[in-house]
Design an enzyme around this catalytic site. Structure first.
Site, mmCIF file in Angstrom:
data_model
loop_
_atom_site.group_PDB
_atom_site.id
_atom_site.type_symbol
_atom_site.label_atom_id
_atom_site.label_comp_id
_atom_site.label_asym_id
_atom_site.label_seq_id
_atom_site.Cartn_x
_atom_site.Cartn_y
_atom_site.Cartn_z
ATOM 1 N N ASP A 12 -1.415 -9.705 -1.714
ATOM 2 C CA ASP A 12 -2.148 -9.601 -0.447
ATOM 3 C C ASP A 12 -1.956 -10.909 0.322
ATOM 4 O O ASP A 12 -2.220 -11.987 -0.213
ATOM 5 C CB ASP A 12 -3.628 -9.355 -0.750
ATOM 6 C CG ASP A 12 -4.486 -9.380 0.503
ATOM 7 O OD1 ASP A 12 -3.926 -9.179 1.595
ATOM 8 O OD2 ASP A 12 -5.712 -9.603 0.371
ATOM 9 N N ASN A 14 -3.270 -11.375 3.611
ATOM 10 C CA ASN A 14 -4.250 -11.600 4.689
ATOM 11 C C ASN A 14 -5.698 -11.416 4.257
ATOM 12 O O ASN A 14 -6.589 -11.279 5.088
ATOM 13 C CB ASN A 14 -3.936 -10.692 5.886
ATOM 14 C CG ASN A 14 -4.088 -9.226 5.528
ATOM 15 O OD1 ASN A 14 -4.229 -8.887 4.356
ATOM 16 N ND2 ASN A 14 -4.078 -8.370 6.518
ATOM 17 N N ASP A 16 -7.429 -9.015 2.778
ATOM 18 C CA ASP A 16 -8.197 -7.764 2.847
ATOM 19 C C ASP A 16 -8.241 -7.039 1.489
ATOM 20 O O ASP A 16 -8.759 -5.931 1.389
ATOM 21 C CB ASP A 16 -7.644 -6.829 3.937
ATOM 22 C CG ASP A 16 -6.234 -6.345 3.627
ATOM 23 O OD1 ASP A 16 -5.636 -6.807 2.636
ATOM 24 O OD2 ASP A 16 -5.721 -5.491 4.381
ATOM 25 N N ASP A 20 0.581 -6.302 0.670
ATOM 26 C CA ASP A 20 1.239 -5.989 1.939
ATOM 27 C C ASP A 20 2.670 -6.530 1.960
ATOM 28 O O ASP A 20 3.105 -7.226 1.037
ATOM 29 C CB ASP A 20 0.415 -6.534 3.113
ATOM 30 C CG ASP A 20 -0.059 -7.963 2.857
ATOM 31 O OD1 ASP A 20 0.797 -8.810 2.530
ATOM 32 O OD2 ASP A 20 -1.287 -8.223 2.949
ATOM 33 N N ASP A 197 11.212 10.912 -4.692
ATOM 34 C CA ASP A 197 10.050 11.434 -5.391
ATOM 35 C C ASP A 197 10.217 12.924 -5.705
ATOM 36 O O ASP A 197 10.526 13.720 -4.802
ATOM 37 C CB ASP A 197 8.832 11.233 -4.469
ATOM 38 C CG ASP A 197 7.522 11.436 -5.180
ATOM 39 O OD1 ASP A 197 7.239 10.663 -6.118
ATOM 40 O OD2 ASP A 197 6.765 12.349 -4.796
ATOM 41 N N GLU A 251 13.773 11.289 -9.029
ATOM 42 C CA GLU A 251 12.823 11.447 -10.132
ATOM 43 C C GLU A 251 13.025 12.850 -10.699
ATOM 44 O O GLU A 251 12.653 13.838 -10.071
ATOM 45 C CB GLU A 251 11.397 11.271 -9.589
ATOM 46 C CG GLU A 251 10.375 11.147 -10.679
ATOM 47 C CD GLU A 251 8.954 11.309 -10.149
ATOM 48 O OE1 GLU A 251 8.038 10.878 -10.844
ATOM 49 O OE2 GLU A 251 8.755 11.864 -9.063
HETATM 50 O O1 TEU Z 1 5.244 11.614 -9.639
HETATM 51 C C1 TEU Z 1 5.512 12.923 -10.076
HETATM 52 C C2 TEU Z 1 5.170 13.040 -11.469
HETATM 53 O O2 TEU Z 1 6.029 13.143 -12.287
HETATM 54 C C3 TEU Z 1 3.715 12.950 -11.784
HETATM 55 O O3 TEU Z 1 3.232 14.247 -11.897
HETATM 56 C C4 TEU Z 1 3.560 12.234 -13.043
HETATM 57 O O4 TEU Z 1 4.191 12.956 -14.050
HETATM 58 C C5 TEU Z 1 2.120 12.104 -13.393
HETATM 59 O O5 TEU Z 1 1.449 11.580 -12.323
HETATM 60 C C6 TEU Z 1 1.957 11.186 -14.569
HETATM 61 O O6 TEU Z 1 0.640 11.148 -14.969
HETATM 62 C C7 TEU Z 1 5.581 11.283 -8.341
HETATM 63 C C8 TEU Z 1 5.071 9.897 -8.033
HETATM 64 O O7 TEU Z 1 5.747 8.987 -8.849
HETATM 65 C C9 TEU Z 1 3.591 9.880 -8.212
HETATM 66 O O8 TEU Z 1 3.052 8.598 -8.042
HETATM 67 C C10 TEU Z 1 3.005 10.826 -7.189
HETATM 68 O O9 TEU Z 1 1.632 10.931 -7.387
HETATM 69 C C11 TEU Z 1 3.629 12.213 -7.272
HETATM 70 O O10 TEU Z 1 5.037 12.184 -7.395
HETATM 71 C C12 TEU Z 1 3.335 12.982 -6.005
HETATM 72 O O11 TEU Z 1 4.041 12.422 -4.944
HETATM 73 CA CA CA Z 2 -3.348 -7.323 2.843
#
Ligand code: TEU
Ligand code: CA
Length: 555
Positions: A12, A14, A16, A20, A197, A251
């Protein structure tokens, strides 16, 4: 070597209490000195933060709490000035429900954005005709049904994650065009690629039939293998990625090793790499439960990778990220200071000598640990909160068991603020501020200032391990051979690149000392890296390894 930054928890600048972009810029020398090549930045876009930025409201804006676009541009330039690169998180399976596409989409069935999302009529509810049932039996990753009834148009929308994360309809060509355009927006700025993701989930099953009881045990398997996934990724490659010099890593939730070659085989022009979850989840059962695992199981996983992924399929190596517990707590031993340091170094040795691009998560280089959660109200994560409603509030699970499991595997463990120094709030934020998530109380002993100064620290060791990785192409391109697949305590393997590069890695995965006899024909040579001082054994064929001892030799 890729280093993941979770911006909310990094620094952080600033006062808060929220990390950031200017905070990141401040620490680039620290990352460069660690040997980082690429930074993966978790989502930095405008978001109402139902899921800490994985719910994007505006893909072309920086989250207000994280700073401005000018801060982003300055950060990117400073990264490049240090010969590092930046990949950003592309979250396009879903948006926030506050994204203007969804705001429009939910207004009426005839809205031009209606088909940007997945809307269906409910099924008749015989018990209560005014409350229709969800269109199918899909569960959400974050508990409950994956469908949400929306009163204005009396239809349900699909959300595989939170209610505030409606899934985009990739079958709509306009959605794809808009996604590729926003990718080009960031690529034109000079970002060097994306971490994508849950990218395999973008192609939905035609007709969205109910999952069978068998499929319900692991819905990701079906959801990740939709019929048009590779077509969409190839189109993305053609229309955005191929026009730039970039790196991509998806992923790969729900995908087997064999299936993943479809996405990463370089001849197919989709993505460069994926995160396969087999290793990181080897110790997990359902939800946050533990699974008994053995070292030979983990070895089998890495052996399979070496066997199945050929020269056109580039691999990743990782055992942590913002969704998983802390590396050392999860795979090492944080029960004593001595074993914490040794085991964190051992795991770093492994990650940086296995075959594939290594990924470290912020704080791994310090051996940061899980947070000592004792109460439900200490958690922030939506996944935990929704699971609590479903399990504890319905009486299915006692609160104490829930807290114990979420302490072991919950995502907030890795999201506590980065521990920079012994100053109040670990130097993450000002003394007066309240960090958005509590700082781990062990920051007075585990912190970057101490470790940068201490030649025996995990940070300094990680630095050497990264340097070793970079010094020898065998760690990048070399063959991998497990010397002793059934050994339950010692993980020993070679990395070799003919004609002259031969390296031996020996890891004692446990607190018990062990006499390890090398297989016939292998005699150790020069010790290149070791996590215990004084490990100078004569070039013999039996090694005396202390608990959690790790060594890398030339042979
Ligand atoms: O994660 C997808 C995912 O694999 C999650 O379901 C994960 O297996 C679970 O949270 C583990 O406990 C991605 C991102 O990395 C995660 O941070 C997000 O919440 C999710 O997609 C939705 O965008
Ligand atoms: Ca901040």
């Amino acid at each position: 070597m890729v280093y993941q930054i979770y911006p909310r928890s990094f620094q952080d600048s600033n006062g808060d209490g929220i990390g950031d972009l200017n905070g990141i810029t401040k620490h680039l020398d620290y990352l460069q000195k660690l040997g980082v090549n690429v930074i993966w930045l978790s989502p930095h876009y405008d978001s109402p933060n139902a899921d800490n930025g994985y719910d994007i409201r505006d893909y072309r804006k920086v989250m207000r709490e994280f700073g401005t676009m000018a801060d982003f541009d300055r950060m990117l330039a400073a990264i490049k000035a240090r010969h590092m690169r930046l990949i950003i998180d592309l979250v396009v399976n879903h948006t926030s429900d506050e994204h203007h596409w969804f705001v429009e989409s939910r207004l009426s069935k005839g809205n031009p954005y209606r088909d940007y999302y997945i809307w269906r009529d409910g099924r008749p509810n015989p018990d209560d005709p005014s409350h229709p049932l969800p269109p199918n039996n899909y569960p959400s990753y974050f508990s409950g049904s994956a469908w949400q009834y929306d009163p204005p148009t009396q239809q349900f929308y699909l959300h595989l994650f939170a209610v505030k994360q409606p899934d985009l309809n990739w079958d709509n060509p306009r959605v794809r065009d808009d996604v590729f355009a926003l990718m080009r927006f960031w690529l034109d700025k000079g970002v060097d690629g994306f971490r994508m993701d849950v990218i395999p989930l973008i192609s939905k099953q035609p007709g969205l039939p109910d999952l069978t009881p068998e499929q319900l045990k692991d819905p990701s398997r079906l959801w990740a293998n939709g019929p048009r996934r590779d077509e969409y990724l190839q189109q993305m490659n053609r229309e955005a990625l191929s026009k730039y010099d970039v790196m991509t890593v998806g992923e790969a939730i729900g995908i087997t090793l064999e299936e993943e070659t479809k996405i990463i085989n370089s001849q197919r022009h989709e993505l460069n790499m994926v995160f396969n979850f087999d290793a990181v989840r080897v110790n997990r059962g359902d939800g946050y439960t533990a699974r008994n695992w053995t070292l030979p199981e983990l070895k089998t996983i890495y052996d399979n990778h070496a066997r199945v992924l050929g020269k056109d399929d580039w691999d990743t190596v990782f055992l942590s990220n913002h969704d998983n517990p802390r590396l050392v707590s999860n795979y090492g031993d944080d029960s004593t200071p001595e074993f914490r340091v040794r085991s964190a170094k051992l795991i770093a040795t492994m990650l940086l000598t296995l075959r594939g691009t290594p990924f470290l998560y912020q704080g791994d280089e310090l051996g940061m640990t899980n947070y000592p959660f004792t109460r439900y109200d200490q958690f922030d994560d939506i996944e935990v909160k929704n699971a609590y409603k479903e399990k504890v509030q319905t009486g299915k699970m006692p609160e104490s068991q829930f807290v114990a499991e979420a302490h072991r595997f919950g995502r907030d463990n890795s999201r506590t603020p980065m521990q920079w120094s012994a100053a109040p709030n670990a130097g993450f934020t000002t003394a007066a501020a309240k960090p958005w998530l509590a700082v781990n109380p062990n920051y007075k002993t585990i912190n970057a200032a101490e470790e940068v100064a201490n030649p025996n620290s995990i940070y300094r060791y990680a630095q050497r391990a990264v340097a070793l990785h970079h010094a020898h192409t065998a760690f990048v391109y070399g063959d991998y051979k497990d010397l002793d697949p059934t050994n339950t305590q010692v993980f020993a393997y070679t990395r070799s690149l003919d004609p002259s590069q031969h390296f031996l890695v020996v890891l004692n995965f446990g607190e018990k000392p062990v006499e390890y006899k090398l297989p016939e024909g292998i005699k150790v040579g020069k010790l290149l890296l070791g996590n215990l001082r004084g490990a100078t054994e004569p070039g013999g064929s039996t090694l005396h390894l202390e608990g959690w001892e790790a060594r890398v030799y030339e042979y």
